[in-house]
Design a protein around this motif. Sequence first.
Motif, PDB file in Angstrom:
ATOM      1  N   ARG A  10       0.695  -1.336   0.036  1.00  0.00           N
ATOM      2  CA  ARG A  10      -0.277  -0.009   0.070  1.00  0.00           C
ATOM      3  C   ARG A  10       0.892   1.282   0.149  1.00  0.00           C
ATOM      4  NH1 ARG A  10      -5.378   0.014   0.786  1.00  0.00           N
ATOM      5  NH2 ARG A  10      -5.338   2.461   1.171  1.00  0.00           N
ATOM      6  N   ALA A  11       2.027   1.214   0.997  1.00  0.00           N
ATOM      7  CA  ALA A  11       2.862   2.443   0.719  1.00  0.00           C
ATOM      8  C   ALA A  11       3.554   2.573  -0.610  1.00  0.00           C
ATOM      9  CB  ALA A  11       4.070   2.418   1.826  1.00  0.00           C
ATOM     10  N   ARG A  12       3.966   1.610  -1.219  1.00  0.00           N
ATOM     11  CA  ARG A  12       4.504   1.779  -2.457  1.00  0.00           C
ATOM     12  C   ARG A  12       3.447   2.252  -3.563  1.00  0.00           C
ATOM     13  NH1 ARG A  12       9.584  -2.533  -3.382  1.00  0.00           N
ATOM     14  NH2 ARG A  12      10.066  -2.651  -1.097  1.00  0.00           N
ATOM     15  N   LEU A  13       2.372   1.864  -3.639  1.00  0.00           N
ATOM     16  CA  LEU A  13       1.251   2.186  -4.330  1.00  0.00           C
ATOM     17  C   LEU A  13       0.972   3.777  -4.153  1.00  0.00           C
ATOM     18  CD1 LEU A  13      -1.349  -0.829  -4.438  1.00  0.00           C
ATOM     19  CD2 LEU A  13       0.284  -0.009  -6.281  1.00  0.00           C
ATOM     20  N   ALA A  14       1.013   4.152  -3.152  1.00  0.00           N
ATOM     21  CA  ALA A  14       0.885   5.670  -2.583  1.00  0.00           C
ATOM     22  C   ALA A  14       2.167   6.320  -3.102  1.00  0.00           C
ATOM     23  CB  ALA A  14       0.427   5.805  -1.169  1.00  0.00           C
ATOM     24  N   MET A  15       3.169   5.849  -3.088  1.00  0.00           N
ATOM     25  CA  MET A  15       4.347   6.583  -3.721  1.00  0.00           C
ATOM     26  C   MET A  15       4.413   6.662  -5.149  1.00  0.00           C
ATOM     27  SD  MET A  15       8.435   5.782  -2.997  1.00  0.00           S
ATOM     28  CE  MET A  15       8.230   4.143  -3.865  1.00  0.00           C
ATOM     29  N   LEU A  16       3.848   5.617  -5.838  1.00  0.00           N
ATOM     30  CA  LEU A  16       3.664   5.571  -7.287  1.00  0.00           C
ATOM     31  C   LEU A  16       2.711   6.852  -7.696  1.00  0.00           C
ATOM     32  CD1 LEU A  16       4.201   1.888  -8.124  1.00  0.00           C
ATOM     33  CD2 LEU A  16       5.821   3.735  -8.718  1.00  0.00           C
ATOM     34  N   GLY A  20       3.112  10.506  -9.719  1.00  0.00           N
ATOM     35  CA  GLY A  20       2.482  10.790 -11.211  1.00  0.00           C
ATOM     36  C   GLY A  20       2.130   9.561 -11.947  1.00  0.00           C
ATOM     37  N   CYS A  21       2.508   8.228 -11.409  1.00  0.00           N
ATOM     38  CA  CYS A  21       2.519   7.162 -12.160  1.00  0.00           C
ATOM     39  C   CYS A  21       1.136   6.745 -12.744  1.00  0.00           C
ATOM     40  CB  CYS A  21       3.017   5.938 -11.500  1.00  0.00           C
ATOM     41  SG  CYS A  21       2.888   4.518 -12.275  1.00  0.00           S
ATOM     42  N   GLN A  22       0.824   6.793 -14.072  1.00  0.00           N
ATOM     43  CA  GLN A  22      -0.416   6.555 -14.701  1.00  0.00           C
ATOM     44  C   GLN A  22      -0.403   5.114 -15.867  1.00  0.00           C
ATOM     45  OE1 GLN A  22      -2.377   9.719 -16.026  1.00  0.00           O
ATOM     46  NE2 GLN A  22      -2.605  10.777 -14.096  1.00  0.00           N
ATOM     47  N   SER A  23      -0.475   4.162 -15.448  1.00  0.00           N
ATOM     48  CA  SER A  23      -0.276   2.980 -16.668  1.00  0.00           C
ATOM     49  C   SER A  23      -1.525   2.042 -16.160  1.00  0.00           C
ATOM     50  CB  SER A  23       1.013   2.407 -16.701  1.00  0.00           C
ATOM     51  OG  SER A  23       1.339   1.738 -15.184  1.00  0.00           O
ATOM     52  N   PHE A  26      -0.014  -0.551 -13.539  1.00  0.00           N
ATOM     53  CA  PHE A  26      -0.231   0.157 -12.238  1.00  0.00           C
ATOM     54  C   PHE A  26      -1.968   0.011 -11.726  1.00  0.00           C
ATOM     55  CE2 PHE A  26      -0.906   4.187  -9.534  1.00  0.00           C
ATOM     56  CZ  PHE A  26      -0.355   3.647  -8.321  1.00  0.00           C
ATOM     57  N   LEU A  27      -2.475   0.285 -12.641  1.00  0.00           N
ATOM     58  CA  LEU A  27      -4.230   0.153 -12.378  1.00  0.00           C
ATOM     59  C   LEU A  27      -4.256  -1.276 -11.960  1.00  0.00           C
ATOM     60  CD1 LEU A  27      -6.885   1.675 -12.164  1.00  0.00           C
ATOM     61  CD2 LEU A  27      -7.018   1.176 -14.702  1.00  0.00           C
ATOM     62  N   GLN A  28      -3.859  -2.135 -12.839  1.00  0.00           N
ATOM     63  CA  GLN A  28      -4.280  -3.882 -12.428  1.00  0.00           C
ATOM     64  C   GLN A  28      -3.584  -4.176 -11.079  1.00  0.00           C
ATOM     65  OE1 GLN A  28      -2.293  -5.286 -16.224  1.00  0.00           O
ATOM     66  NE2 GLN A  28      -4.358  -5.453 -17.341  1.00  0.00           N
ATOM     67  N   CYS A  29      -2.769  -3.467 -10.986  1.00  0.00           N
ATOM     68  CA  CYS A  29      -2.035  -3.988  -9.628  1.00  0.00           C
ATOM     69  C   CYS A  29      -3.033  -3.422  -8.452  1.00  0.00           C
ATOM     70  CB  CYS A  29      -0.740  -3.267  -9.092  1.00  0.00           C
ATOM     71  SG  CYS A  29       0.150  -3.531  -7.681  1.00  0.00           S
ATOM     72  N   ARG A  30      -3.576  -2.204  -8.615  1.00  0.00           N
ATOM     73  CA  ARG A  30      -4.481  -1.897  -7.645  1.00  0.00           C
ATOM     74  C   ARG A  30      -5.656  -2.744  -7.419  1.00  0.00           C
ATOM     75  NH1 ARG A  30      -5.076   3.546  -5.974  1.00  0.00           N
ATOM     76  NH2 ARG A  30      -3.466   4.912  -6.809  1.00  0.00           N
ATOM     77  N   ILE A  31      -6.156  -3.271  -8.668  1.00  0.00           N
ATOM     78  CA  ILE A  31      -7.134  -4.107  -8.716  1.00  0.00           C
ATOM     79  C   ILE A  31      -6.844  -5.299  -7.767  1.00  0.00           C
ATOM     80  CG2 ILE A  31      -8.894  -5.488 -10.240  1.00  0.00           C
ATOM     81  CD1 ILE A  31      -8.520  -3.478 -12.449  1.00  0.00           C
ATOM     82  N   LEU A  32      -5.882  -5.971  -8.036  1.00  0.00           N
ATOM     83  CA  LEU A  32      -5.294  -7.067  -7.261  1.00  0.00           C
ATOM     84  C   LEU A  32      -5.549  -6.767  -5.871  1.00  0.00           C
ATOM     85  CD1 LEU A  32      -2.272  -8.596  -9.352  1.00  0.00           C
ATOM     86  CD2 LEU A  32      -4.896  -9.283  -9.166  1.00  0.00           C
ATOM     87  N   LEU A  33      -5.008  -5.555  -5.315  1.00  0.00           N
ATOM     88  CA  LEU A  33      -4.954  -5.236  -4.257  1.00  0.00           C
ATOM     89  C   LEU A  33      -6.769  -5.326  -3.561  1.00  0.00           C
ATOM     90  CD1 LEU A  33      -3.557  -4.110  -1.674  1.00  0.00           C
ATOM     91  CD2 LEU A  33      -4.097  -1.826  -2.421  1.00  0.00           C
TER      92      LEU A  33
END
Length: 310
Positions: A10-16, A20-23, A26-33
């Motif tokens: 969660r901390a790494r996702l918040a950092m990304l 400004g990471c938009q890909s 990255f979105l699919q990683c959020r979905i797995l979470l």
Amino acid sequence: MISPPYLSLRARLAMLEASGCQSLHFLQCRILLVFYELGHGIFPAVSVSVAACARACRAISTGWQFSDATSQNPDDEEKRRTWWAIHNLERYIALCCGDAPLISRDAREDYLLPAKEGYRPQTLCPNIYTGACANMSAYELEPFARECQVAHLVGRIVQHVFDPISDVNFRDNESVQLERTLVAFLPVLVAEELKDYVYCGARSMCLSALLVLYVNRYNHALAERVVDDGALQRIASNMEAISNHLHKIARPEKNQLLMSPMYPYTLFQAIAVQRHWCNGDAASEYLQRSEHLIEALKYLDRRWQISALT
């Protein structure tokens, strides 16, 4: 399940996100979470996570759901599946939490569903609101596409129950229509589940939405002191069928690994209804049915820790 690896992720996702990471990845990683949090009962974090997914998808997607049905580009299908995954999860989590506002846009009848391998994608279907939908059993879809159809109806249930309009007549007619449509889906979902897979995502959504609709209708009947005993008996019959089905498919260990994280919530709903009806009677058939459902939950807690909350 709120472990150091989970907190680190969660901390790494918040950092990304802050960088400004938009890909798509990255979105699919959020979905797995979101799936992890849903399956292990991490509330309210899962509501925040799925909302972030929906916001991120709106920020980076441009016509993903309108991709050409004749396109052979696998990227188009991947994007379409990503958008639908967020659409489905947000509506189901809203149903679980009783929260009506949705961030992802509602699907329209011309939106393309995820396609079976080697086939062109089909549209959502113009008659889905009436339950006709090309005689649904003949409208062959892959499991995820069928889940998308049901999730669209779940979104209608969420708005109907948790953000109702003031027109009572319209609301009553809508309730009947939504029930009729969901019930029309059930035989198709059962047949497809037995034939092809044990994922159960679409069936879980359909059952949960029906239970929410029934309980909402029952509560209004109590408030107005016009309880229909016949309607209550029909609910009891539905609960018994659900109990027998869930207990059967949850027993084999190989099936537990394939079970959707959406199933435990359906079981919780059914248990709550049965316990409400037993009125403390130790010999009640409703109490026995609730114990039957609790046994099914125990089979699932090896896979999803939300099942252990009983």
